[in-house]
Design a protein around this motif. Structure first.
Motif, PDB file in Angstrom:
ATOM      1  N   PHE A   5      -2.821  10.315   4.256  1.00 40.62           N
ATOM      2  CA  PHE A   5      -3.079  11.008   5.515  1.00 40.62           C
ATOM      3  C   PHE A   5      -1.824  11.125   6.382  1.00 40.62           C
ATOM      4  O   PHE A   5      -1.897  11.518   7.547  1.00 40.62           O
ATOM      5  N   GLY A   6      -0.676  10.776   5.817  1.00 42.00           N
ATOM      6  CA  GLY A   6       0.563  10.901   6.563  1.00 42.00           C
ATOM      7  C   GLY A   6       1.080   9.562   7.046  1.00 42.00           C
ATOM      8  O   GLY A   6       0.369   8.545   7.061  1.00 42.00           O
ATOM      9  N   SER A   7       2.339   9.582   7.474  1.00 42.93           N
ATOM     10  CA  SER A   7       2.996   8.329   7.854  1.00 42.93           C
ATOM     11  C   SER A   7       2.376   7.698   9.097  1.00 42.93           C
ATOM     12  O   SER A   7       2.322   6.473   9.211  1.00 42.93           O
ATOM     13  N   GLU A   8       1.884   8.494  10.038  1.00 41.26           N
ATOM     14  CA  GLU A   8       1.328   7.919  11.263  1.00 41.26           C
ATOM     15  C   GLU A   8       0.116   7.045  10.961  1.00 41.26           C
ATOM     16  O   GLU A   8      -0.025   5.943  11.509  1.00 41.26           O
ATOM     17  N   VAL A   9      -0.770   7.525  10.094  1.00 41.94           N
ATOM     18  CA  VAL A   9      -1.953   6.747   9.733  1.00 41.94           C
ATOM     19  C   VAL A   9      -1.548   5.478   8.989  1.00 41.94           C
ATOM     20  O   VAL A   9      -2.079   4.390   9.239  1.00 41.94           O
ATOM     21  N   TRP A  44       7.467   4.917  15.542  1.00 42.10           N
ATOM     22  CA  TRP A  44       6.150   4.359  15.853  1.00 42.10           C
ATOM     23  C   TRP A  44       6.169   3.816  17.273  1.00 42.10           C
ATOM     24  O   TRP A  44       7.244   3.542  17.837  1.00 42.10           O
ATOM     25  N   PRO A  45       5.011   3.657  17.892  1.00 40.76           N
ATOM     26  CA  PRO A  45       4.958   3.100  19.256  1.00 40.76           C
ATOM     27  C   PRO A  45       5.550   1.697  19.298  1.00 40.76           C
ATOM     28  O   PRO A  45       5.418   0.926  18.339  1.00 40.76           O
ATOM     29  N   ALA A  46       6.185   1.363  20.401  1.00 41.28           N
ATOM     30  CA  ALA A  46       6.790   0.037  20.533  1.00 41.28           C
ATOM     31  C   ALA A  46       5.758  -1.068  20.369  1.00 41.28           C
ATOM     32  O   ALA A  46       6.072  -2.168  19.892  1.00 41.28           O
ATOM     33  N   SER A  47       4.516  -0.779  20.747  1.00 40.31           N
ATOM     34  CA  SER A  47       3.452  -1.788  20.640  1.00 40.31           C
ATOM     35  C   SER A  47       3.141  -2.159  19.191  1.00 40.31           C
ATOM     36  O   SER A  47       2.571  -3.214  18.930  1.00 40.31           O
ATOM     37  N   HIS A  48       3.528  -1.308  18.231  1.00 38.56           N
ATOM     38  CA  HIS A  48       3.295  -1.639  16.817  1.00 38.56           C
ATOM     39  C   HIS A  48       4.143  -2.826  16.363  1.00 38.56           C
ATOM     40  O   HIS A  48       3.727  -3.596  15.507  1.00 38.56           O
ATOM     41  N   ASP A  49       5.344  -2.936  16.904  1.00 37.09           N
ATOM     42  CA  ASP A  49       6.242  -4.055  16.573  1.00 37.09           C
ATOM     43  C   ASP A  49       6.410  -4.226  15.057  1.00 37.09           C
ATOM     44  O   ASP A  49       6.345  -5.343  14.528  1.00 37.09           O
ATOM     45  N   LEU A  50       6.627  -3.114  14.353  1.00 43.31           N
ATOM     46  CA  LEU A  50       6.785  -3.187  12.903  1.00 43.31           C
ATOM     47  C   LEU A  50       8.174  -3.730  12.538  1.00 43.31           C
ATOM     48  O   LEU A  50       9.135  -3.591  13.292  1.00 43.31           O
ATOM     49  N   ARG A  51       8.273  -4.328  11.358  1.00 40.56           N
ATOM     50  CA  ARG A  51       9.524  -4.941  10.897  1.00 40.56           C
ATOM     51  C   ARG A  51       9.936  -4.304   9.565  1.00 40.56           C
ATOM     52  O   ARG A  51       9.127  -4.219   8.642  1.00 40.56           O
ATOM     53  N   ARG A  52      11.201  -3.871   9.474  1.00 38.87           N
ATOM     54  CA  ARG A  52      11.767  -3.373   8.216  1.00 38.87           C
ATOM     55  C   ARG A  52      12.628  -4.487   7.640  1.00 38.87           C
ATOM     56  O   ARG A  52      13.619  -4.899   8.244  1.00 38.87           O
ATOM     57  N   ILE A  53      12.256  -4.968   6.459  1.00 40.31           N
ATOM     58  CA  ILE A  53      12.936  -6.122   5.870  1.00 40.31           C
ATOM     59  C   ILE A  53      13.623  -5.693   4.577  1.00 40.31           C
ATOM     60  O   ILE A  53      12.948  -5.272   3.627  1.00 40.31           O
ATOM     61  N   PRO A  54      14.954  -5.779   4.494  1.00 44.37           N
ATOM     62  CA  PRO A  54      15.652  -5.405   3.257  1.00 44.37           C
ATOM     63  C   PRO A  54      15.225  -6.284   2.089  1.00 44.37           C
ATOM     64  O   PRO A  54      14.939  -7.474   2.248  1.00 44.37           O
ATOM     65  N   VAL A  55      15.157  -5.672   0.916  1.00 43.94           N
ATOM     66  CA  VAL A  55      14.848  -6.398  -0.319  1.00 43.94           C
ATOM     67  C   VAL A  55      16.136  -6.518  -1.118  1.00 43.94           C
ATOM     68  O   VAL A  55      16.792  -5.510  -1.405  1.00 43.94           O
ATOM     69  N   ALA A  56      16.508  -7.736  -1.457  1.00 41.09           N
ATOM     70  CA  ALA A  56      17.784  -7.963  -2.153  1.00 41.09           C
ATOM     71  C   ALA A  56      17.625  -9.101  -3.147  1.00 41.09           C
ATOM     72  O   ALA A  56      16.721  -9.925  -3.040  1.00 41.09           O
ATOM     73  N   TRP A  62       0.837  -1.201   0.000  1.00 39.97           N
ATOM     74  CA  TRP A  62       0.000   0.000   0.000  1.00 39.97           C
ATOM     75  C   TRP A  62       0.871   1.250   0.000  1.00 39.97           C
ATOM     76  O   TRP A  62       1.679   1.458   0.906  1.00 39.97           O
ATOM     77  N   LEU A  63       0.700   2.065  -1.040  1.00 37.29           N
ATOM     78  CA  LEU A  63       1.440   3.325  -1.173  1.00 37.29           C
ATOM     79  C   LEU A  63       0.428   4.411  -1.540  1.00 37.29           C
ATOM     80  O   LEU A  63       0.341   4.835  -2.689  1.00 37.29           O
ATOM     81  N   PRO A  64      -0.360   4.865  -0.562  1.00 37.61           N
ATOM     82  CA  PRO A  64      -1.431   5.817  -0.877  1.00 37.61           C
ATOM     83  C   PRO A  64      -0.890   7.169  -1.299  1.00 37.61           C
ATOM     84  O   PRO A  64       0.169   7.615  -0.850  1.00 37.61           O
ATOM     85  N   GLY A  65      -1.632   7.815  -2.187  1.00 36.68           N
ATOM     86  CA  GLY A  65      -1.323   9.198  -2.527  1.00 36.68           C
ATOM     87  C   GLY A  65      -0.302   9.394  -3.620  1.00 36.68           C
ATOM     88  O   GLY A  65       0.212  10.499  -3.785  1.00 36.68           O
ATOM     89  N   ILE A  66       0.039   8.350  -4.395  1.00 42.87           N
ATOM     90  CA  ILE A  66       0.966   8.550  -5.516  1.00 42.87           C
ATOM     91  C   ILE A  66       0.298   9.437  -6.555  1.00 42.87           C
ATOM     92  O   ILE A  66      -0.779   9.122  -7.051  1.00 42.87           O
ATOM     93  N   LYS A  67       0.934  10.551  -6.884  1.00 44.17           N
ATOM     94  CA  LYS A  67       0.327  11.512  -7.791  1.00 44.17           C
ATOM     95  C   LYS A  67       0.529  11.099  -9.247  1.00 44.17           C
ATOM     96  O   LYS A  67       1.621  10.661  -9.624  1.00 44.17           O
ATOM     97  N   PRO A  68      -0.513  11.249 -10.059  1.00 44.43           N
ATOM     98  CA  PRO A  68      -0.367  10.930 -11.494  1.00 44.43           C
ATOM     99  C   PRO A  68       0.725  11.769 -12.145  1.00 44.43           C
ATOM    100  O   PRO A  68       0.911  12.942 -11.821  1.00 44.43           O
TER     101      PRO A  68
END
Length: 311
Positions: free
Chosen positions: A224-228, A251-263, A192-198
């Motif tokens: 609506f921004g990165s937080e949303v 982001w809050p620690a409770s989000h527990d998001l993961r950044r995974i490199p693409v290679a 999901w990459l919302p807001g990509i301009k034509p």
């Protein structure tokens, strides 16, 4: 009409907060509020509405903004014309948490004597940034014109650095446990990459990315921004997004998001810098040398077709 009031209005509109505008202008929030209130009385309209996050321009404010911005730029150019060499090096970045801002901050920390002004033009059309460089409103801009025919002779485009992409997912996403991912492993998942301009450089990049790797890029919905976006990813078991490896997110620690490199290959967004063709700011050359010395992404690397035309 008070040009400092217009300057306060422009920066508050661009930053979305009176306090941030006041901090940048070196005055109190009360002073900014009074300036804008006086401007509203003079114009006979409301320029802002308050929101939970700060302020947003009204429809009248949106109509007034480009004209106020032109007046402020004209005043700045007039002052600069009689005080040559007195202005800080002014570089436009996409956002203060973007990879460009991170790289500039790293450089500034190593060279704290540099008089540097990092700004965000808040425009989607790179041609607006081209015009800002051409007229001297900024000394350089981290934007890319994918069609070199769109560059006037007064502006040239130089490669800045490659920004490797990472997949950002929540803890319940099927790919959350991966240490690295190949592009082929992203197929079928909603990115999901919302807001990509034509017709923007980002639309062209992701169009080529989809064509090359058969990915499912979803640009629907307003941005609506990165937080949303981060909240949505944290709550979802199937939504992911792509972020730059150097982009800064919190982001809050409770989000527990993961950044995974693409290679295999690394997916690299080629960032460029728009600079004047002649008489650049004297502080710009060391910045360009620093960018040229940044470590490139690990090979092999995938670039969009227009990357070879950046220099």
């Amino acid at each position: 009409m008070d040009t400092e009031a217009m300057r306060s209005f422009v920066r508050a509109a661009e930053l979305g907060q009176l306090q941030r505008a006041a901090d940048e202008l070196g005055v109190s929030q009360q002073a900014v509020s009074k300036r804008i209130a006086a401007l509203e009385r003079e114009l006979g309209v409301r320029l802002f509405v308050r929101t939970a996050r700060g302020v947003e321009p009204t429809l009248d404010g949106q109509a007034f903004l480009p004209h106020a911005r032109d007046i402020v730029r004209g005043v700045d150019r007039a002052v600069t014309a009689v005080r040559p060499g007195s202005r800080a090096l002014r570089i436009d970045v996409l956002g203060l948490r973007s990879a460009q801002a991170v790289v500039l901050h790293d450089y500034w920390r190593a060279h704290p004597g540099l008089d540097l002004d990092v700004v965000t033009l808040r425009v989607e059309d790179p041609q607006v940034a081209v015009d800002a460089v051409r007229t001297g409103d900024v000394d350089a801009s981290f934007r890319t014109v994918t069609d070199r025919a769109g560059l006037p002779p007064e502006v040239r485009q130089v490669p800045a650095f490659d920004s490797p992409l990472e997949l950002l997912v929540g803890p319940r996403h099927p790919l959350a446990g991966a240490r690295t991912l190949a592009p082929a492993q992203l197929r079928g998942y909603r990115i999901w990459l919302p807001g990509i301009k034509p017709r923007s450089e980002w639309e062209r990049f992701y169009d080529e990315l989809v064509a090359a790797f058969d990915l499912r890029i979803d640009p629907t919905g307003p941005n609506f921004g990165s937080e949303v976006l981060l909240d949505a990813i944290a709550d979802s078991a199937d939504v992911a997004t792509l972020v730059g490896a150097r982009d800064r997110y919190a982001w809050p620690a409770s989000h527990d998001l993961r950044r995974i490199p693409v290679a295999g290959p690394t997916l690299a967004y080629p960032l460029s810098l728009l600079v004047p063709s002649a008489d650049p700011h004297p502080g710009l050359r060391p910045i360009l040398d620093h960018l040229a010395g940044l470590t490139p992404p690990a090979e092999p690397v995938w670039h969009p077709s227009w990357a070879s035309h950046a220099g």
